[in-house]
Design a protein around this motif. Structure first.
Motif, PDB file in Angstrom:
ATOM      1  N   ILE A  22     -31.272  -7.678  -3.783  1.00 39.64           N
ATOM      2  CA  ILE A  22     -32.850  -6.671  -2.953  1.00 39.64           C
ATOM      3  C   ILE A  22     -33.140  -5.629  -2.125  1.00 39.64           C
ATOM      4  O   ILE A  22     -32.110  -5.657  -1.284  1.00 39.64           O
ATOM      5  N   GLY A  23     -33.575  -4.452  -2.629  1.00 42.13           N
ATOM      6  CA  GLY A  23     -33.527  -3.038  -2.149  1.00 42.13           C
ATOM      7  C   GLY A  23     -34.606  -2.587  -1.824  1.00 42.13           C
ATOM      8  O   GLY A  23     -35.342  -2.850  -1.694  1.00 42.13           O
ATOM      9  N   GLU A  24     -35.142  -1.306  -1.487  1.00 43.17           N
ATOM     10  CA  GLU A  24     -36.233  -0.972  -0.752  1.00 43.17           C
ATOM     11  C   GLU A  24     -37.297  -1.711  -0.876  1.00 43.17           C
ATOM     12  O   GLU A  24     -38.545  -1.603  -0.070  1.00 43.17           O
ATOM     13  N   GLU A  25     -37.528  -1.322  -2.511  1.00 38.61           N
ATOM     14  CA  GLU A  25     -38.903  -1.403  -3.322  1.00 38.61           C
ATOM     15  C   GLU A  25     -39.135  -3.065  -2.527  1.00 38.61           C
ATOM     16  O   GLU A  25     -40.808  -2.915  -3.087  1.00 38.61           O
ATOM     17  N   PHE A  26     -38.664  -4.043  -2.429  1.00 35.05           N
ATOM     18  CA  PHE A  26     -38.985  -5.123  -2.075  1.00 35.05           C
ATOM     19  C   PHE A  26     -39.399  -5.424  -0.260  1.00 35.05           C
ATOM     20  O   PHE A  26     -40.397  -6.869  -0.654  1.00 35.05           O
ATOM     21  N   LEU A  60     -30.111  -5.646   1.446  1.00 37.84           N
ATOM     22  CA  LEU A  60     -30.582  -3.661   1.687  1.00 37.84           C
ATOM     23  C   LEU A  60     -31.789  -4.531   2.873  1.00 37.84           C
ATOM     24  O   LEU A  60     -31.313  -3.157   4.184  1.00 37.84           O
ATOM     25  N   LEU A  61     -31.949  -5.357   2.660  1.00 36.74           N
ATOM     26  CA  LEU A  61     -33.273  -5.315   3.614  1.00 36.74           C
ATOM     27  C   LEU A  61     -33.637  -6.175   5.669  1.00 36.74           C
ATOM     28  O   LEU A  61     -32.064  -6.422   5.528  1.00 36.74           O
ATOM     29  N   THR A  62     -33.582  -5.438   6.463  1.00 38.29           N
ATOM     30  CA  THR A  62     -33.020  -6.084   7.875  1.00 38.29           C
ATOM     31  C   THR A  62     -34.029  -6.416   8.217  1.00 38.29           C
ATOM     32  O   THR A  62     -34.780  -6.908   9.464  1.00 38.29           O
ATOM     33  N   ASP A  63     -35.395  -6.992   7.694  1.00 35.77           N
ATOM     34  CA  ASP A  63     -37.025  -8.081   7.782  1.00 35.77           C
ATOM     35  C   ASP A  63     -36.750  -9.229   8.552  1.00 35.77           C
ATOM     36  O   ASP A  63     -37.640  -9.129   8.963  1.00 35.77           O
ATOM     37  N   GLY A 126     -33.011   0.933  -4.757  1.00 33.03           N
ATOM     38  CA  GLY A 126     -32.257   2.276  -5.390  1.00 33.03           C
ATOM     39  C   GLY A 126     -31.429   3.118  -5.299  1.00 33.03           C
ATOM     40  O   GLY A 126     -30.378   2.719  -5.415  1.00 33.03           O
ATOM     41  N   PHE A 127     -31.260   3.768  -4.322  1.00 33.52           N
ATOM     42  CA  PHE A 127     -30.299   5.362  -4.364  1.00 33.52           C
ATOM     43  C   PHE A 127     -30.636   5.230  -2.429  1.00 33.52           C
ATOM     44  O   PHE A 127     -29.654   6.337  -1.593  1.00 33.52           O
ATOM     45  N   GLN A 128     -30.630   4.386  -1.646  1.00 32.81           N
ATOM     46  CA  GLN A 128     -30.373   4.409  -0.043  1.00 32.81           C
ATOM     47  C   GLN A 128     -29.082   4.019   0.665  1.00 32.81           C
ATOM     48  O   GLN A 128     -28.848   4.580   0.880  1.00 32.81           O
ATOM     49  N   TYR A 129     -28.495   3.413  -0.438  1.00 34.59           N
ATOM     50  CA  TYR A 129     -26.933   2.681  -0.336  1.00 34.59           C
ATOM     51  C   TYR A 129     -26.449   2.039  -1.697  1.00 34.59           C
ATOM     52  O   TYR A 129     -25.988   1.166  -1.601  1.00 34.59           O
TER      53      TYR A 129
END
Length: 187
Positions: A22-26, A60-63, A126-129
């Motif tokens: 799960i990446g930033e677009e989520f 990757l989400l921290t929320d 994506g390409f954040q990490y």
């Protein structure tokens, strides 16, 4: 349901194991129409999809929203940290050791997937990490000859050359994708 959606449904249903990234677009993005309610519903739909599967989720989400869902916390690792604890990768004093025990659980689980029917489902990565999910997931998909790879991303759904024959690219936002397909019980 178009051919890609039916094919995706079949791949997930037939898998013995499901690896989810799960990446930033989520992430919740009110101005982008991804309200907290929509994201939570997408997680609920994902939970229903994974209900009878052996799965692991790398986020990757921290929320911390994922931890308030029906998804099993024991099957989730968040290497970028947690807003609730204040230990986030972007902070100056980020303590990486907080996620390492769960990362070891993930690696043990991943070892069991070798040469098994594995479905890799990337949702908004994506390409954040890229060294945390995108590239290791591609490597896992390449090395496991029985793996199928599904990448859902609105801007970067492309597959690597090595995965193009066993991958499905979906050029959509992953939250919308899960809401559109799973809220009607189509999976």
């Amino acid at each position: 349901m178009d051919i890609n959606r039916q094919l995706i449904e079949d791949k997930i249903r037939d898998a013995q194991y499901v690896l989810v990234g799960i990446g930033e677009e989520f992430a919740v993005k009110e101005d982008g129409g991804r309200t907290k309610e929509k994201v939570l519903q997408a997680y609920k739909n994902l939970s229903g999809l994974l209900d009878d599967k052996s799965y692991f989720i790398v986020t990757l989400l921290t929320d911390d929203l994922i931890f308030g869902t029906d998804l099993k916390a024991s099957q989730i690792v968040a290497p970028c940290g947690s807003d609730m604890s204040g230990n986030v990768v972007t902070n100056e004093h980020y303590d990486e050791s907080c996620y390492l025990p769960q990362w070891q659980n993930y690696l043990k689980w991943l070892q069991n997937t070798l040469n098994r029917k594995l479905c890799i489902l990337e949702l908004g990565v994506g390409f954040q990490y890229p060294s945390v999910i995108r590239w290791p997931f591609e490597k896992t998909g390449y090395l496991n000859k029985k793996a199928d790879f599904i990448r859902v991303h609105s801007k970067f759904p492309q597959m690597s050359e090595e995965l193009k024959d066993k991958g499905i690219s979906v050029g959509e936002n992953p939250v919308d994708f899960l809401l559109e397909n799973l809220s009607t019980g189509s999976y």
